[in-house]
Every structure is written in C-alpha cells, then in structure tokens.
Design an enzyme around this catalytic site. Structure first.
Site: not given
Length: 582
Positions: A18-19, A120-121
C-alpha cells in the site's frame, strides 16, 4: 453475498503493498519543495476549499484529516499546502496518479504474481520466490540479513525489547521454525527488497503486510505506516483477530456487518467465534455462513489474480447540493464529457495493451421531489459498448433515459442527479496472432480460429454472387438492460465481471466468392446471416483494430465511399443484410 473459496493445499506467501499517502507523494515528486511540508491534495471543488483526498503525515500531526474540507484544514494547520488535482473537462483528471502507480507495479511484478487492486495498492503472490529462496539461500544460513527486513514488525514478538532489530533478525533466521514461518521469513526479505527498490527508482515509499492469505495481508499492511512492513505468523492470527472490530473486515463494512451487529450482537471478530458454522449458515445461508466461520479463524482461499491492468475503466462526477443536475440537457452535457474521457482511455488500452471492452454501464445517484419514496435507487443500466466517442455518448444518454424512466415510474415529478458515472467493463485480450473478423465477432472463448485460412486456395462458388455469410454468436442490441445494482462513487472503479460466454451458432462462412468451412460448420444453419460486401462502410471499418481492418479491406474491391447510414451496436450490424434469392 461473499462465498467461501477452497483453501490452497500448500502454504502461500501473500503480500499487500500500500503506497503511503500516494497522491501527496506524486505531487511532492513533481514539486520537491513540498517534501517535509504539511501538504494535502484537494479534489477539484470550489465549495469550502475542496475535499481532501490525501493528507501528508506532516499535516496529520496537526490534526488534518481526509474528511475535512480545504478551509477547515487551513484552520487546523495554517501552514498547510493545498495542491489541486489536475483538471480536465471540468473534472478531476487522475492520469498522473495512474501513471505513477504503473511505475510501482512494474517493479513489484518482477518477483511473482501481481494483482493491481487500485491506483495505489497491489497484491503479490510471492510463494514461488519464497520457495526458491528457502531452497537456495535460507535465512538461517545467511551471514547478513537485508537490513530493511530486520525493521519488520512481527506480530506476536514483544515490541518493547531493547534491541528490536536483533529480535526480528533472530525470528527471521530461526532454524527450528516450521515450514510456513520459514516461507514468511523469505517473503519478508523479498518485500523489503522490493520496497527499497521502489524508493530508489520512483522516490515513493510504501508499506506492506505479509501473511499466508490476502485477507490477513490487507488487514495488517496499514498497521505500521509509513514505510514499514508487518508480518503475520500463523501463531499470531487468533490474538490479532479476536479484538478486531467486525466492520474492519473486508466485505463486512456494509449491510452484512450491520446485520451481524444488530441480529447476532457481533462487534468484534472474537464475538463471531462463539457461533458454530451451522448457526451462521442458518442465518446467512450455506456459502456465506461458511465464509463467516472461516474468516473468523483467519482462513481465506481467495487467490491473487495475475493482473497488472484494471478490470474496468470508469469516470464519474458528483454534483452536491445546488450543483445537482435537474434536466436532460445538463445531464447530456456532463455525460458527453465523461464519455469523451472514457473513450480516450479504452482506445489507449486497445492501442497499448490490445484489449477490447465489451460492456458500457451507467451509474447515477438521484433524488425525487416526492420524499415519500425517496429511498428508491436509480438503477444502473448496461448495453454492448461501441467504440467511438459519439457512439458512447449516444448510448450513455439512452441508458440514462431508460434508468430515469424506471426511477420515476409512473410519477411525473421533478428530479435531480447528484452523481453520474460511466464505465467500460468485461475487457478481454485480442487473441495474439489472429487477424480474423470472425474471431473478433465471436469473442475470446470461440472455438473457431480461422486466422491461418488461405482463402486464395479455396474453390469458387459462382452461385454466391458477391455475398458474405457470417454466423453470429449472439445478438446484441443497444437496448439498455438492468444490471446488478452497484454503489459507485469514485473515478476509478475496480469492479467488473468475466466476459460473457456467448452462444456459438455453427454456420457456413463465405468471403468474396471464396467458400470455406470452419470446424463444426453447417451451411444449413438457420442463424446464418448474408451480407453484400459492397454494403460495408469504410468509415466504420476504420474504427476497428488494424488487423481486422486489413482483412476487411481485402474483401472490398474497389473501396466505396463512406455512407451515412445509421449502423447498429455490434460489428455484425455494421453490414447491411441482403435479401436472399428464392
């Protein structure tokens, strides 16, 4: 309702990456002066400073939260930098974030099966890579352990030890650990290496969860942020889950979770353990009851899909309060903008990835003046997707009008639209090495594969004239049909379903006086269609993939001028049927 899936026979190593406040990181890379400063990214909206969609950790220390508006964030943190999301067509344009996310995915996918879950994941199945490491260079035999791996958070290990990294290193290198934990140790090292590589090559930090299934990996990936990773040994699963709020579990944040709370008094996963599998099945059915019983024990058979590209493309816009759309003209204006963006994205997907989208779906949220029945939802509507901006715009408006008719029913009352979105789904790859329009019509699951046919070697049939016979796999009309109702409130939906398995009709196929039969064909089939080759419209052909264009151009002798005839919603309807001779 969720359904339990078969558990794998062998242990797996799954990571959820996860960013960290990703949109902020993208903006900080674009403008390095923002690094280390309180920063938030604001969705395009001129009401109270716009809505915050990402908040840096520096701003969070002041109490800034994503639920705030820009003006409120400035009151809490006067020094905060508010960065607007790029705008195109009067709406948020997330392409810069999608592209940045693709950079990260390209790195993460080098070590195993990779599923891009959102911008973003990412989920990773590192089982094979962990097995290889355990076979070739097991951690207990290594003199040095990758330093970032020793900073891992291992659930079940004391967190208040004096030398925490030494404790983690000892856990990673245990010679007496069971096979599952040894695989997890290798997975922790691999993920640490990937995270460092992402930082070096993209300047982005990310956090991760490492476990034996997707559910647990997702639950712990955000426990220690930013730029950290958390490992879940099997021995720590029950202690971790017992006090976890039931609403934190995936698929239990909505109605099902509320039902567990209201009907069974279940507030934590630990509460769920007191119910037998039979009891849960009695309340929620066999499949969902079994699924609930399993997740309470940390058991999940959900696999990581090997997918680097999104399952669907979508774009939407909300219209809160006084901005609500209240007539067809304003709806059309916004639908045209949304469809223009959607058309660009699916065309780019086609050009870059050779993928075709099959279904166009419209979603909306609406209100009626008659409050006595205000809870009725605006139905989602779908139809076959036709490539071309104008076609998508036309079809989307038809879908809206159909949905509005169902929403209003027999009532003639005023209405307003507070959210609009369109999506392209049921995306499949164009078969590699095929150039046949017949394969294109039948779809990816067709058993017909005429790509290698050499029509020049086939006998002529003078009785056919200049006719083309094609057997359709199914009839598609752009009449809106009710699809499953979905809540859709963002610009990048991730939900879609597998391509339809269309019925295949066997029929003889003829092209330009050349007769050929494909496997299992039957020239007497009643579902065979006949078309004049001269009626093919070159303007429509130009919208098809290049390999399809080449084949069709081989049929057209000589090329004819574009006609203005109205065409249908499928490839087959681009050709005008010719009357059969008696």
């Amino acid at each position: 309702m969720p359904v339990a899936r078969p558990e794998p026979q062998e242990p797996r190593v799954i990571a959820h990456v996860d960013m960290d406040c990703f949109y902020v990181q993208v903006e900080q890379r674009r403008n390095p002066e923002l690094r280390g400063q309180p920063t938030a990214v604001v969705q395009y909206n001129d009401w109270k400073g716009g809505g915050l969609i990402a908040v840096s950790y520096e701003a969070r220390k002041f109490g800034v939260k994503r639920s705030m508006r820009g003006d409120e964030a400035k009151m809490v943190c006067p020094s905060i930098n508010l960065v607007q999301v790029p705008v195109a067509r009067d709406k948020a344009d997330l392409n810069v974030y999608r592209s940045a996310g693709s950079e990260v995915v390209a790195i993460l996918s080098t070590k195993g099966k990779c599923e891009r879950a959102s911008i973003d994941e990412v989920y990773l199945d590192l089982t094979d890579a962990a097995k290889e490491m355990l076979l070739e260079s097991p951690p207990e035999l290594l003199e040095l352990i990758f330093e970032e791996a020793t900073k891992s958070n291992i659930l079940g290990l004391p967190s208040d030890v004096i030398n925490r990294e030494d404790s983690v290193r000892a856990w990673l290198c245990r010679a007496d650990a069971d096979y599952q934990d040894k695989l997890l140790s290798c997975g922790a090292i691999i993920v640490a290496q990937l995270r460092v590589k992402v930082l070096e090559e993209t300047q982005f930090t990310c956090s991760a969860g490492i476990a034996h299934n997707k559910m647990l990996a997702k639950l712990v990936s955000g426990m220690h942020k930013p730029a950290q990773q958390t490992v879940v040994p099997s021995s720590a699963v029950q202690d971790f889950l017992v006090s976890l709020p039931i609403k934190k579990m995936k698929q239990l944040g909505g109605k099902l979770g509320s039902s567990l709370q209201d009907d069974l008094g279940v507030n934590t996963v630990g509460d769920l353990l007191s119910f037998t599998e039979d009891k849960l099945q009695e309340y929620y059915g066999v499949n969902t009851g079994t699924w609930l019983w399993k997740i309470a024990r940390g058991i999940s058979g959900e696999e990581v899909e090997d997918r680097l590209l999104p399952k669907s493309h979508g774009c939407g816009k909300t219209f809160p309060g006084p901005k609500a759309l209240k007539n067809n003209a304003s709806v059309k204006t916004w639908l045209d903008r949304l469809c223009e963006e959607l058309s660009e994205r699916i065309q780019s997907d086609l050009n870059q990835n050779k993928r075709i989208a099959q279904t166009l779906t419209l979603y909306a949220r609406a209100c009626r003046k008659n409050k006595s029945d205000s809870i009725k939802k605006f139905p989602s509507k779908s139809c076959p997707l036709r490539y071309g901006t104008v076609k998508i715009q036309e079809d989307a408006m038809k879908l809206f009008e159909s949905g509005l008719h169902d929403f209003l029913g027999s009532q003639n009352t005023k209405w307003s639209i507070t959210s609009l979105s369109v999506s392209a789904s049921k995306i499949f790859d164009i078969p590699i090495g095929t150039s046949s329009i017949l394969r294109y019509i039948k779809g990816p699951n067709s058993t017909v594969s005429p790509a290698n046919l050499d029509c020049s070697s086939l006998p002529e049939d003078p009785s056919l004239g200049n006719k083309l016979y094609i057997a359709p796999n199914h009839e598609e009309h752009c009449e809106p049909s009710l699809s499953e109702k979905e809540d859709y409130g963002n610009n990048s939906p991730e939900s879609s379903s597998e391509p339809n398995k269309a019925e295949e009709h066997k029929a003889a196929q003829y092209v330009d006086r050349k007769k050929f039969n494909t496997a299992g064909s039957n020239s007497a089939s009643s579902s065979t269609w006949m078309f004049n080759v001269e009626d093919i419209d070159p303007a429509v052909v130009e919208e098809l993939p290049p390999e399809i264009q080449r084949e069709i151009h081989g049929w057209i002798r000589p090329p004819k001028q574009s006609s203005s005839k109205t065409r249908g919603s499928t490839i087959s309807s681009y050709f005008q049927p010719a009357k059969r001779s008696g």
